[in-house]
Scaffold this motif. Structure first.
Motif: not given
Lengths: 501, 362
Positions: A143, A147, A159, A374, B248, B280, B283-284
């Protein structure tokens, strides 16, 4: 030394009143344990040859047979057990390494059996999986740390490659060669039907099974048997096998007698030649070499496949896993010392490696301490026997588990642990055509799918009881676990409290 | 015993009032609202978050701190002087009440980070302030920072929430948003720091529920440098929101799709773009999904968000009247302060209700 120095472990008990001398047992036993005495017109048994696989018991139309553990013993001694004495005698006879199959059977602690699960009472509600959605879907892979947005402020869907599973269970590596074509086909079809993955093991992939590619993990092991670019691109993921829980530190050996026909073709080695997988990968003598192989495989497949690195659970497993997580791998598979095998030296199987529960807990913790959990998914394998083991492994920190032995039992294995003889009466660990056809894949895959569905239901029940409706909320949720009868150190390593705390 | 030494599940009442036009109103209403839900708390914790109450110091971090004794205060103030320019400080005014006992020393400081120290730390201002808060709360015995945002403040204590409101003379403050919490813990810690709201910078959270994903959430968020010292759901929820928002860069709607993520079956029905984004996020940030029953009201600079868990296992009602938005565990707690609502509804599970100040207001 007398010819009958070692008394057989099992005795074949025949009820002569029921036996009709139909000779089915004789035909069914590849070990030749049943003999028809023509002169006496009755069946007899050679207990020395019996491996207690239950084939004759299951096939006897009149229930005339049972196998019992012999009550013949050596003079009792807690230290010099019958097993030790017999093994010494065998080695004195043969001068060889003792061979064995399946996982470590010794009396080491089973931590799964000393861990209990939680359930909701009063302060929050349990959830009924029959009435509410209950999600067991899992994505395995790396992961991103951050972002990223495009110039319009939309999230960039970047991803890394993932494996999608309908439930947190995969079928672990068992090679075509170590098991039969029909067993392989059963695994592949079960994985496709259940929406999970099976693993080719290191024997390559039979042409006929390419169509299950979406549900296939293709393995690259130290022998590199059957590895070519089509093979790599056909899988949903590629697994580099560095080690195996049943035999950490050593390679594999499929005798030339099994390298016949399609197996020779699939492995890409001449018929009759021994398939020897070296103990290490000879291009990986260190962690930086592993990284090169990870990226070579990514290059070879155009960065379209996640890479799994599978290691045996050994003493320094946390540090090794941390190194792997930094080497470009997307998934780490850890194989505990109860993990099965088609053949391993008994001393290695029984004395090398550590329990998966401890290895998993310490790997998960180390990756979190280093802030890189992660970056990789963790797959735990080696001795998973039930859905409760699955739930406990996930709560300890696994993303998913591998099952091998349990899958074979669903296909008909009776755990006689004699795979290395190549005479599997159930058509699984054999290449003898007459034996292989005893396993019908149409029937085998359905039984395996049944098992997976049953486990899925049980997993959902246990999750619901804990008030959890998505499997990811269970992952690493160690407050849902309590130990019973464990000491402080064990609890500390498992990262759980004792029951009552 | 104090919070953090054990895990303490709680049931609760929550309430929130927000003026979209930025009109400031007194804290009296929020006390009236939370008082209606008296039986949803058990006298072991109550508190409020108020936004827009310090316009004269709106560019400074307002630290509210509990001290066990004068020594803790001295040590903490030394630390504050080392790291901040202390623009103003005073005891927080309170009213003596028989219902509120074992009062610690309660002080308020308006602070600006020392520019040289901030530059040395190589962190942005928010991170610098948060690290200072963590250092005080974990390193200075007897000192606990329970509010650290700009132009906002948390007021909390052990007691019933309406008594806590009167104790802090909340009716004397004026703001554009108030949230409140009445607590029903299963244990009796009797420590003021354990009461709610829980706040970090200008984010404050009041929460009703007991999350079943707690340890999965805690172990994930601790990987990113947070320390869950209180072992409460509210603490870990606040950290998750802070992480997703500040580190984030997710907006509140996106945060809702992480912490109360739609079911896969629902995601599958969405249009492609949206589906990809939801997949997304899920999942992340899979282990930041908050599972089990919760209703939360999140206060932040210029806005308020109300959110239920995805199965809606806790009650929560929203009401609107003109520019005012009300949220509460029970409709009665809204009706008591506004009988005549334009609209009242029960938001679906996982459906965040986000209100922000209208442009040009406040």
């Amino acid at each position: 030394m007398a010819a009958f120095d070692i008394y057989p472990e099992y005795e074949i008990v025949r009820n002569n009143e029921r036996c009709t001398n139909c000779r089915v047992c004789e035909k069914q036993c590849a070990n030749g344990a049943h003999i028809f005495l023509t002169d006496k017109n009755r069946m007899a048994a050679d207990d020395d040859k019996c491996v207690n696989c239950h084939r004759c018991v299951a096939m006897c139309p009149v229930r005339a047979l049972k196998i019992v553990k012999t009550n013949h013993t050596f003079r009792e001694n807690l230290y010099w057990t019958g097993k030790s004495i017999k093994e010494i005698k065998r080695q004195a006879e043969s001068g060889g390494v003792l061979l064995s199959s399946m996982g470590n059977p010794e009396t080491y602690p089973v931590y799964f059996d000393k861990i209990l699960l939680n359930a909701s009472q009063v302060t929050n509600p349990s959830i009924d999986p029959l009435r509410e959605p209950m999600e067991t879907r899992v994505y395995l892979g790396s992961k991103p740390d951050k972002v990223v947005r495009d110039e319009k402020g939309r999230i960039k869907i970047d991803l890394p490659l993932h494996i999608k599973l309908s439930m947190p269970v995969m079928l672990s590596a068992m090679s075509y060669g170590s098991i039969s074509y029909n067993a392989h086909e059963s695994l592949a079809r079960a994985a496709a039907e259940a929406g999970i993955m099976y693993n080719t093991g290191e024997g390559g992939l039979h042409e006929d099974l390419y169509r299950y590619g979406k549900n296939t993990i293709v393995q690259v092991a130290s022998g590199r048997f059957g590895v070519h670019s089509r093979y790599l691109s056909n899988g949903a993921a590629i697994e580099i096998k560095m080690g195996q829980g049943a035999k950490p530190g050593i390679g594999g050996h499929l005798p030339g007698s099994k390298i016949v026909g399609d197996i020779s073709k699939t492995r890409m080695i001449p018929e009759g030649s021994d398939a020897i997988s070296p103990a290490p990968h000879h291009d990986i003598y260190s962690i930086e070499d592993l990284s090169q192989l990870v990226y070579s495989l990514k290059e070879a497949t155009g960065y379209t496949k996640p890479i799994i690195v599978k290691i045996a659970a050994v003493h320094n497993v946390a540090a090794i896993a941390s190194g792997i997580a930094r080497s470009g791998a997307d998934i780490i598979a850890i194989d505990g010392f109860r993990g099965g095998t088609g053949a391993a030296p008994a001393r290695i199987r029984d004395h090398v490696g550590i329990p998966i529960e401890l290895a998993l807990a310490s790997v998960d913790k180390r990756l979190r301490d280093e802030g890189i959990r992660n970056r990789v998914s963790i797959v735990a394998g080696g001795g998973i026997r039930s859905s409760a083991d699955v739930v406990k492994a996930i709560a300890l920190g696994a993303d998913c588990v591998y099952i091998g032995t349990a899958a074979l039992i669903a296909l008909g294995c009776h755990m006689c642990r004699s795979c290395h003889t190549g005479k599997c009466n159930w058509g699984i660990a054999t290449q003898r055509e007459d034996l292989v056809k005893r396993l019908n894949p149409d029937w085998g895959y359905k039984r395996l799918v049944n098992l997976l569905n049953a486990w899925k239901h049980e997993i959902m029940e246990m999750m619901g009881g804990m008030g959890i409706n998505a499997i990811e909320s269970l992952r690493g949720n160690r407050l849902m676990l309590r130990g019973v009868g464990l000491n402080e150190k064990e609890l500390e390593i498992l990262g759980i409290k004792h029951a009552g705390e | 015993m104090r919070e953090g030494m054990f895990r303490n599940p709680s049931g609760c009442a929550i309430s929130g009032i927000f003026s979209k036009s930025g009109k400031r109103f007194s804290g009296r209403q929020i006390i009236e609202s939370i008082a209606v839900m008296h039986e949803r708390s058990n006298g072991l914790g109550g508190g409020f978050a108020a936004y827009g109450i310090y316009p004269e110091f709106k560019d400074h971090y307002a630290f509210h701190i509990f001290y066990d004794d004068i020594y803790a205060k001295r040590e903490c103030e030394e630390f504050l002087e080392d790291h901040f320019d202390i623009v103003s400080f005073s005891q927080i005014p309170t009213r003596k009440l028989p219902e509120i006992k074992d009062t610690p020393l309660i002080w308020r400081y308006f602070l600006a980070p020392l520019p040289a120290k901030l530059a040395d730390s190589q962190q942005d201002e928010g991170e610098y302030v948060i690290r200072c808060v963590f250092r005080i709360n974990t390193g200075i015995k007897g000192a606990y920072v329970f509010s650290s945002g700009k132009n906002m403040g948390v007021f909390k204590a052990v007691g019933f929430p309406e008594d806590v409101g009167r104790f802090y003379r909340l009716e004397e403050y004026e703001g554009y948003c108030f949230t409140a919490h009445g607590r029903y813990p299963t244990n009796t810690p009797g420590w003021w720091g354990g009461a709610h709201p829980f706040a970090l910078l200008d984010f404050s959270v009041v929460h009703n529920g007991e999350i079943s994903s707690y340890d999965a959430n805690r172990r994930t968020i601790e990987m990113y440098g947070y320390k869950c010292t209180l072992q409460t759901d509210t603490e870990v929820i606040t950290y998750i929101i802070d992480y997703l928002h500040r580190k984030q860069g997710l907006d509140l709607k996106e945060i809702c799709s992480v912490i109360a993520a739609p079911f896969w079956s629902v995601i599958a029905t969405r249009p492609q773009k949206e589906r990809e984004e939801l997949e997304y996020l899920r999942c992340v940030f899979d282990t930041l999904l908050i599972n089990g029953p919760f209703s939360i009201i999140v206060g932040f600079e210029g806005g308020m968000m109300a959110l239920n868990d995805r199965l809606k296992l806790r009650s929560m009602v929203v009401g609107e009247k003109d520019d005012m938005v009300y949220v509460a565990s029970e409709e009665a707690a809204i009706r008591v302060i506004q009988k005549d609502l334009d609209r009242v509804w029960s938001p679906k599970g996982g459906e965040g209700v986000i209100v922000t100040l209208e442009k040009g207001s406040a």
